[in-house]
Design a protein around this motif. Structure first.
Motif, mmCIF file in Angstrom:
data_model
loop_
_atom_site.group_PDB
_atom_site.id
_atom_site.type_symbol
_atom_site.label_atom_id
_atom_site.label_comp_id
_atom_site.label_asym_id
_atom_site.label_seq_id
_atom_site.Cartn_x
_atom_site.Cartn_y
_atom_site.Cartn_z
ATOM 1 N N ALA A 12 2.313 14.194 -5.395
ATOM 2 C CA ALA A 12 2.654 13.195 -6.403
ATOM 3 C C ALA A 12 3.924 12.447 -6.031
ATOM 4 C CB ALA A 12 2.812 13.861 -7.773
ATOM 5 N N LEU A 13 4.908 13.173 -5.536
ATOM 6 C CA LEU A 13 6.151 12.526 -5.105
ATOM 7 C C LEU A 13 5.912 11.621 -3.912
ATOM 8 C CD1 LEU A 13 8.675 15.477 -5.470
ATOM 9 C CD2 LEU A 13 8.450 13.481 -6.955
ATOM 10 N N SER A 14 5.058 12.051 -3.003
ATOM 11 C CA SER A 14 4.720 11.222 -1.845
ATOM 12 C C SER A 14 4.049 9.936 -2.288
ATOM 13 C CB SER A 14 3.802 11.982 -0.892
ATOM 14 O OG SER A 14 4.463 13.080 -0.338
ATOM 15 N N LEU A 15 3.160 10.038 -3.280
ATOM 16 C CA LEU A 15 2.467 8.858 -3.777
ATOM 17 C C LEU A 15 3.454 7.873 -4.394
ATOM 18 C CD1 LEU A 15 -0.200 7.419 -4.248
ATOM 19 C CD2 LEU A 15 -0.438 8.702 -6.373
ATOM 20 N N ALA A 16 4.409 8.364 -5.165
ATOM 21 C CA ALA A 16 5.408 7.491 -5.772
ATOM 22 C C ALA A 16 6.264 6.828 -4.697
ATOM 23 C CB ALA A 16 6.287 8.283 -6.736
ATOM 24 N N THR A 17 6.664 7.592 -3.702
ATOM 25 C CA THR A 17 7.454 7.043 -2.601
ATOM 26 C C THR A 17 6.641 6.021 -1.836
ATOM 27 O OG1 THR A 17 8.661 9.109 -2.404
ATOM 28 C CG2 THR A 17 8.735 7.646 -0.501
ATOM 29 N N PHE A 18 5.371 6.330 -1.599
ATOM 30 C CA PHE A 18 4.501 5.433 -0.862
ATOM 31 C C PHE A 18 4.365 4.100 -1.587
ATOM 32 C CE2 PHE A 18 0.348 3.577 -0.182
ATOM 33 C CZ PHE A 18 0.344 3.428 1.186
ATOM 34 N N ALA A 19 4.178 4.129 -2.887
ATOM 35 C CA ALA A 19 4.006 2.898 -3.653
ATOM 36 C C ALA A 19 5.224 1.992 -3.497
ATOM 37 C CB ALA A 19 3.755 3.223 -5.123
ATOM 38 N N ALA A 20 6.404 2.569 -3.500
ATOM 39 C CA ALA A 20 7.622 1.785 -3.341
ATOM 40 C C ALA A 20 7.731 1.224 -1.929
ATOM 41 C CB ALA A 20 8.840 2.651 -3.669
ATOM 42 N N ALA A 21 7.358 1.991 -0.928
ATOM 43 C CA ALA A 21 7.471 1.560 0.467
ATOM 44 C C ALA A 21 6.457 0.480 0.806
ATOM 45 C CB ALA A 21 7.289 2.758 1.394
ATOM 46 N N HIS A 22 5.320 0.482 0.167
ATOM 47 C CA HIS A 22 4.238 -0.451 0.449
ATOM 48 C C HIS A 22 4.632 -1.893 0.143
ATOM 49 C CE1 HIS A 22 -0.328 0.056 0.899
ATOM 50 N NE2 HIS A 22 -0.063 -1.183 1.183
ATOM 51 N N THR A 23 5.542 -2.077 -0.777
ATOM 52 C CA THR A 23 5.972 -3.403 -1.189
ATOM 53 C C THR A 23 6.754 -4.090 -0.075
ATOM 54 O OG1 THR A 23 6.171 -2.544 -3.425
ATOM 55 C CG2 THR A 23 7.201 -4.659 -2.998
ATOM 56 N N GLY A 24 6.400 -5.312 0.221
ATOM 57 C CA GLY A 24 7.165 -6.109 1.166
ATOM 58 C C GLY A 24 6.836 -5.894 2.630
ATOM 59 N N VAL A 25 5.800 -5.158 2.949
ATOM 60 C CA VAL A 25 5.436 -4.932 4.349
ATOM 61 C C VAL A 25 4.845 -6.224 4.905
ATOM 62 C CG1 VAL A 25 3.911 -3.642 5.895
ATOM 63 C CG2 VAL A 25 5.070 -2.475 4.031
ATOM 64 N N LYS A 26 5.371 -6.657 6.040
ATOM 65 C CA LYS A 26 4.928 -7.905 6.662
ATOM 66 C C LYS A 26 3.979 -7.666 7.841
ATOM 67 C CE LYS A 26 8.136 -10.723 4.591
ATOM 68 N NZ LYS A 26 7.944 -10.404 3.211
ATOM 69 N N ASN A 27 4.154 -6.580 8.566
ATOM 70 C CA ASN A 27 3.360 -6.305 9.757
ATOM 71 C C ASN A 27 1.962 -5.826 9.342
ATOM 72 O OD1 ASN A 27 2.138 -4.849 11.941
ATOM 73 N ND2 ASN A 27 4.132 -4.774 12.954
ATOM 74 N N PRO A 28 0.899 -6.548 9.726
ATOM 75 C CA PRO A 28 -0.452 -6.158 9.306
ATOM 76 C C PRO A 28 -0.888 -4.787 9.825
ATOM 77 C CG PRO A 28 -0.494 -8.244 10.544
ATOM 78 C CD PRO A 28 0.925 -7.794 10.490
ATOM 79 N N ALA A 29 -0.432 -4.396 11.009
ATOM 80 C CA ALA A 29 -0.794 -3.072 11.539
ATOM 81 C C ALA A 29 -0.157 -1.970 10.697
ATOM 82 C CB ALA A 29 -0.365 -2.945 12.996
ATOM 83 N N VAL A 30 1.087 -2.172 10.299
ATOM 84 C CA VAL A 30 1.767 -1.193 9.439
ATOM 85 C C VAL A 30 1.098 -1.165 8.071
ATOM 86 C CG1 VAL A 30 3.953 -0.621 8.303
ATOM 87 C CG2 VAL A 30 3.942 -1.341 10.708
ATOM 88 N N MET A 31 0.715 -2.322 7.557
ATOM 89 C CA MET A 31 0.023 -2.369 6.264
ATOM 90 C C MET A 31 -1.308 -1.626 6.350
ATOM 91 S SD MET A 31 0.075 -3.170 3.122
ATOM 92 C CE MET A 31 1.189 -4.501 2.764
ATOM 93 N N ALA A 32 -2.032 -1.774 7.454
ATOM 94 C CA ALA A 32 -3.299 -1.058 7.625
ATOM 95 C C ALA A 32 -3.066 0.452 7.623
ATOM 96 C CB ALA A 32 -3.990 -1.496 8.915
ATOM 97 N N ARG A 33 -1.991 0.905 8.283
ATOM 98 C CA ARG A 33 -1.668 2.336 8.272
ATOM 99 C C ARG A 33 -1.383 2.796 6.852
ATOM 100 N NH1 ARG A 33 2.553 1.859 13.054
ATOM 101 N NH2 ARG A 33 3.985 2.056 11.309
ATOM 102 N N MET A 34 -0.592 2.017 6.135
ATOM 103 C CA MET A 34 -0.239 2.387 4.760
ATOM 104 C C MET A 34 -1.477 2.403 3.865
ATOM 105 S SD MET A 34 3.367 0.462 4.171
ATOM 106 C CE MET A 34 4.857 1.421 4.316
ATOM 107 N N ASP A 35 -2.375 1.445 4.076
ATOM 108 C CA ASP A 35 -3.620 1.430 3.296
ATOM 109 C C ASP A 35 -4.441 2.685 3.587
ATOM 110 O OD1 ASP A 35 -2.960 -0.990 2.106
ATOM 111 O OD2 ASP A 35 -4.213 -2.183 3.467
ATOM 112 N N GLY A 36 -4.470 3.107 4.845
ATOM 113 C CA GLY A 36 -5.175 4.335 5.208
ATOM 114 C C GLY A 36 -4.572 5.561 4.538
ATOM 115 N N MET A 37 -3.250 5.630 4.526
ATOM 116 C CA MET A 37 -2.577 6.754 3.869
ATOM 117 C C MET A 37 -2.852 6.734 2.367
ATOM 118 S SD MET A 37 -1.000 8.645 6.100
ATOM 119 C CE MET A 37 -2.243 8.296 7.339
ATOM 120 N N LYS A 38 -2.868 5.545 1.780
ATOM 121 C CA LYS A 38 -3.144 5.432 0.345
ATOM 122 C C LYS A 38 -4.570 5.887 0.041
ATOM 123 C CE LYS A 38 -2.863 2.563 -3.756
ATOM 124 N NZ LYS A 38 -3.820 3.410 -4.409
ATOM 125 N N ALA A 39 -5.508 5.518 0.900
ATOM 126 C CA ALA A 39 -6.896 5.952 0.699
ATOM 127 C C ALA A 39 -7.000 7.478 0.763
ATOM 128 C CB ALA A 39 -7.808 5.295 1.736
#
Length: 146
Positions: A12-39
């Motif tokens: 749960a803490l990881s999910l909250a941290t992840f949600a905050a980190a996801h904001t403002g990501v510009k690099n599409p490869a990093v965003m794809a990684r974050m989307d995978g982690m969120k899934a």
């Protein structure tokens, strides 16, 4: 606190941290990684609710969630193969310094989740399997994530 409750709390803490980190990501490869982690994290929600008593046990739904986690774990090494950066990324450089270990940890998560997706019949098995999934996630995050 039981080991399982601790794993869910960390998740749960990881999910909250992840949600905050996801904001403002510009690099599409990093965003794809974050989307995978969120899934992957989303895959834990339904079975997590079952073991916490917030939802009735449903072996079929839990198996489907475990299969989702396994599929995302299988994709993870490919998502991280290129050393992409972004100020909002939580990926540590040690991923690429120890890519074989990173891949092994991802493969372990896939194996654990796949086993759960094909053999789950009882709530006790779900509880044990989620504990193994949480431990596999933690093993990787402790080393490779800020």
């Amino acid at each position: 606190m039981t080991r399982f409750a601790a794993v869910l709390t960390v998740g749960a803490l990881s999910l909250a941290t992840f949600a905050a980190a996801h904001t403002g990501v510009k690099n599409p490869a990093v965003m794809a990684r974050m989307d995978g982690m969120k899934a992957t994290q989303d895959g834990v929600k339904v079975p997590g609710a079952m073991v916490k008593g917030e939802r009735s046990f449903d072996a079929e739904a839990a198996r489907a969630a475990a299969a989702q986690i396994a599929a995302e774990a299988a994709r993870t090494p490919d998502l991280f193969e290129a050393q992409e950066t972004d100020p909002n990324s939580e990926a540590l450089p040690t991923i690429w310094e120890n890519f074989a270990d990173f891949t092994a940890k991802s493969n372990n998560l896939e194996t654990v989740a796949l086993a759960l997706s094909t053999s789950l019949e009882t709530e006790d098995q779900l509880r044990a399997g989620l504990g193994q999934i949480g431990a596999a996630c933690k093993a990787c995050h402790e080393v490779y994530r800020e």
